[in-house]
Design a protein around this motif. Structure first.
Motif, mmCIF file in Angstrom:
data_model
loop_
_atom_site.group_PDB
_atom_site.id
_atom_site.type_symbol
_atom_site.label_atom_id
_atom_site.label_comp_id
_atom_site.label_asym_id
_atom_site.label_seq_id
_atom_site.Cartn_x
_atom_site.Cartn_y
_atom_site.Cartn_z
ATOM 1 N N ASP A 35 -72.990 -38.737 -21.739
ATOM 2 C CA ASP A 35 -71.753 -39.119 -22.418
ATOM 3 C C ASP A 35 -71.001 -37.917 -22.999
ATOM 4 O O ASP A 35 -69.921 -38.065 -23.552
ATOM 5 C CB ASP A 35 -72.030 -40.153 -23.512
ATOM 6 C CG ASP A 35 -72.991 -39.628 -24.577
ATOM 7 O OD1 ASP A 35 -73.701 -38.633 -24.315
ATOM 8 O OD2 ASP A 35 -73.040 -40.219 -25.669
ATOM 9 N N ASP A 36 -71.554 -36.719 -22.854
ATOM 10 C CA ASP A 36 -70.908 -35.504 -23.350
ATOM 11 C C ASP A 36 -69.821 -35.091 -22.360
ATOM 12 O O ASP A 36 -70.086 -34.860 -21.182
ATOM 13 C CB ASP A 36 -71.931 -34.386 -23.497
ATOM 14 C CG ASP A 36 -71.425 -33.208 -24.307
ATOM 15 O OD1 ASP A 36 -70.192 -33.062 -24.431
ATOM 16 O OD2 ASP A 36 -72.253 -32.442 -24.816
ATOM 17 N N LYS A 37 -68.586 -35.006 -22.819
ATOM 18 C CA LYS A 37 -67.442 -34.711 -21.941
ATOM 19 C C LYS A 37 -67.205 -33.213 -21.741
ATOM 20 O O LYS A 37 -66.359 -32.813 -20.969
ATOM 21 C CB LYS A 37 -66.160 -35.353 -22.492
ATOM 22 C CG LYS A 37 -66.247 -36.846 -22.645
ATOM 23 C CD LYS A 37 -66.430 -37.521 -21.313
ATOM 24 C CE LYS A 37 -66.457 -39.023 -21.504
ATOM 25 N NZ LYS A 37 -66.998 -39.723 -20.382
ATOM 26 N N ARG A 38 -67.936 -32.370 -22.448
ATOM 27 C CA ARG A 38 -67.765 -30.923 -22.308
ATOM 28 C C ARG A 38 -68.398 -30.446 -21.003
ATOM 29 O O ARG A 38 -69.225 -31.113 -20.414
ATOM 30 C CB ARG A 38 -68.408 -30.202 -23.484
ATOM 31 C CG ARG A 38 -67.814 -30.584 -24.816
ATOM 32 C CD ARG A 38 -68.545 -29.945 -25.965
ATOM 33 N NE ARG A 38 -69.942 -30.410 -25.985
ATOM 34 C CZ ARG A 38 -70.904 -29.840 -26.702
ATOM 35 N NH1 ARG A 38 -70.637 -28.811 -27.459
ATOM 36 N NH2 ARG A 38 -72.127 -30.307 -26.670
ATOM 37 N N THR A 39 -67.984 -29.273 -20.553
ATOM 38 C CA THR A 39 -68.607 -28.687 -19.363
ATOM 39 C C THR A 39 -69.773 -27.805 -19.804
ATOM 40 O O THR A 39 -69.716 -27.186 -20.877
ATOM 41 C CB THR A 39 -67.602 -27.832 -18.570
ATOM 42 O OG1 THR A 39 -67.162 -26.746 -19.380
ATOM 43 C CG2 THR A 39 -66.422 -28.669 -18.100
ATOM 44 N N PRO A 40 -70.826 -27.738 -18.998
ATOM 45 C CA PRO A 40 -71.967 -26.906 -19.378
ATOM 46 C C PRO A 40 -71.600 -25.444 -19.624
ATOM 47 O O PRO A 40 -72.069 -24.831 -20.583
ATOM 48 C CB PRO A 40 -72.919 -27.042 -18.189
ATOM 49 C CG PRO A 40 -72.578 -28.355 -17.593
ATOM 50 C CD PRO A 40 -71.098 -28.505 -17.785
ATOM 51 N N LEU A 41 -70.745 -24.887 -18.767
ATOM 52 C CA LEU A 41 -70.375 -23.483 -18.977
ATOM 53 C C LEU A 41 -69.503 -23.311 -20.215
ATOM 54 O O LEU A 41 -69.571 -22.282 -20.887
ATOM 55 C CB LEU A 41 -69.670 -22.923 -17.746
ATOM 56 C CG LEU A 41 -70.590 -22.652 -16.562
ATOM 57 C CD1 LEU A 41 -69.794 -22.155 -15.376
ATOM 58 C CD2 LEU A 41 -71.672 -21.663 -16.929
ATOM 59 N N GLY A 42 -68.696 -24.323 -20.534
ATOM 60 C CA GLY A 42 -67.911 -24.267 -21.768
ATOM 61 C C GLY A 42 -68.828 -24.192 -22.979
ATOM 62 O O GLY A 42 -68.581 -23.417 -23.918
ATOM 63 N N VAL A 43 -69.889 -24.977 -22.969
ATOM 64 C CA VAL A 43 -70.875 -24.949 -24.061
ATOM 65 C C VAL A 43 -71.564 -23.593 -24.096
ATOM 66 O O VAL A 43 -71.746 -22.999 -25.171
ATOM 67 C CB VAL A 43 -71.905 -26.081 -23.887
ATOM 68 C CG1 VAL A 43 -73.047 -25.944 -24.874
ATOM 69 C CG2 VAL A 43 -71.225 -27.443 -24.018
ATOM 70 N N PHE A 44 -71.930 -23.070 -22.938
ATOM 71 C CA PHE A 44 -72.592 -21.773 -22.876
ATOM 72 C C PHE A 44 -71.698 -20.677 -23.460
ATOM 73 O O PHE A 44 -72.152 -19.855 -24.257
ATOM 74 C CB PHE A 44 -72.952 -21.441 -21.419
ATOM 75 C CG PHE A 44 -73.594 -20.093 -21.254
ATOM 76 C CD1 PHE A 44 -74.935 -19.902 -21.575
ATOM 77 C CD2 PHE A 44 -72.872 -19.017 -20.779
ATOM 78 C CE1 PHE A 44 -75.533 -18.650 -21.430
ATOM 79 C CE2 PHE A 44 -73.446 -17.775 -20.636
ATOM 80 C CZ PHE A 44 -74.786 -17.590 -20.955
ATOM 81 N N TYR A 45 -70.420 -20.684 -23.089
ATOM 82 C CA TYR A 45 -69.504 -19.663 -23.592
ATOM 83 C C TYR A 45 -69.264 -19.813 -25.088
ATOM 84 O O TYR A 45 -69.136 -18.814 -25.810
ATOM 85 C CB TYR A 45 -68.169 -19.720 -22.837
ATOM 86 C CG TYR A 45 -68.282 -19.344 -21.372
ATOM 87 C CD1 TYR A 45 -69.098 -18.301 -20.949
ATOM 88 C CD2 TYR A 45 -67.573 -20.034 -20.407
ATOM 89 C CE1 TYR A 45 -69.204 -17.971 -19.614
ATOM 90 C CE2 TYR A 45 -67.669 -19.705 -19.064
ATOM 91 C CZ TYR A 45 -68.490 -18.670 -18.679
ATOM 92 O OH TYR A 45 -68.595 -18.334 -17.357
ATOM 93 N N GLU A 46 -69.203 -21.047 -25.583
ATOM 94 C CA GLU A 46 -69.063 -21.260 -27.035
ATOM 95 C C GLU A 46 -70.240 -20.677 -27.790
ATOM 96 O O GLU A 46 -70.071 -20.089 -28.864
ATOM 97 C CB GLU A 46 -68.965 -22.763 -27.342
ATOM 98 C CG GLU A 46 -67.645 -23.392 -27.004
ATOM 99 C CD GLU A 46 -67.670 -24.893 -27.235
ATOM 100 O OE1 GLU A 46 -68.635 -25.423 -27.832
ATOM 101 O OE2 GLU A 46 -66.700 -25.553 -26.798
ATOM 102 N N ASP A 47 -71.430 -20.839 -27.254
ATOM 103 C CA ASP A 47 -72.636 -20.314 -27.912
ATOM 104 C C ASP A 47 -72.680 -18.805 -27.907
ATOM 105 O O ASP A 47 -73.358 -18.190 -28.754
ATOM 106 C CB ASP A 47 -73.898 -20.870 -27.226
ATOM 107 C CG ASP A 47 -74.074 -22.366 -27.463
ATOM 108 O OD1 ASP A 47 -73.429 -22.914 -28.385
ATOM 109 O OD2 ASP A 47 -74.850 -22.982 -26.709
ATOM 110 N N LEU A 48 -71.981 -18.159 -26.981
ATOM 111 C CA LEU A 48 -71.960 -16.688 -26.937
ATOM 112 C C LEU A 48 -71.151 -16.092 -28.069
ATOM 113 O O LEU A 48 -71.386 -14.956 -28.472
ATOM 114 C CB LEU A 48 -71.392 -16.205 -25.599
ATOM 115 C CG LEU A 48 -72.284 -16.377 -24.383
ATOM 116 C CD1 LEU A 48 -71.558 -15.900 -23.147
ATOM 117 C CD2 LEU A 48 -73.586 -15.629 -24.541
ATOM 118 N N VAL A 49 -70.181 -16.843 -28.558
ATOM 119 C CA VAL A 49 -69.267 -16.317 -29.576
ATOM 120 C C VAL A 49 -69.891 -16.315 -30.923
ATOM 121 O O VAL A 49 -70.712 -16.842 -31.400
ATOM 122 C CB VAL A 49 -67.959 -17.136 -29.603
ATOM 123 C CG1 VAL A 49 -67.041 -16.636 -30.702
ATOM 124 C CG2 VAL A 49 -67.276 -17.046 -28.265
#
Length: 78
Positions: free
Chosen positions: A64-78
């Motif tokens: 049910d999570d609408k985010r993209t996996p790479l979007g989450v990965f990039y957010e965690d890098l910041v």
């Protein structure tokens, strides 16, 4: 998508390409289309390559999570 839908999509895309070409020289249009096809290839294969390279670091999201996996990965890098 069914095969019939894929065929219709291909026909529609071909008609769009013909209308975009207009009076453009066929050689110039070929160069333009090859560039577009290469960008499409990159777009289609980027996610799979990133998943392979990141391995266990690739985010696993709930259905049910609408985010993209790479979007989450990039957010965690910041």
């Amino acid at each position: 998508m069914t095969q019939k839908e894929l065929n219709q999509l291909g026909k529609t895309l071909w008609e769009i390409a013909d209308s975009l070409r207009g009076a453009m020289n066929a050689d110039d249009f070929r160069d333009y289309m090859l560039s577009m096809l290469f960008l499409r290839y990159l777009s289609d294969n980027y996610e799979a390559a990133a998943k392979k390279e990141l391995g266990s670091d690739y985010p696993k999201l709930d259905d049910d999570d609408k985010r993209t996996p790479l979007g989450v990965f990039y957010e965690d890098l910041v």
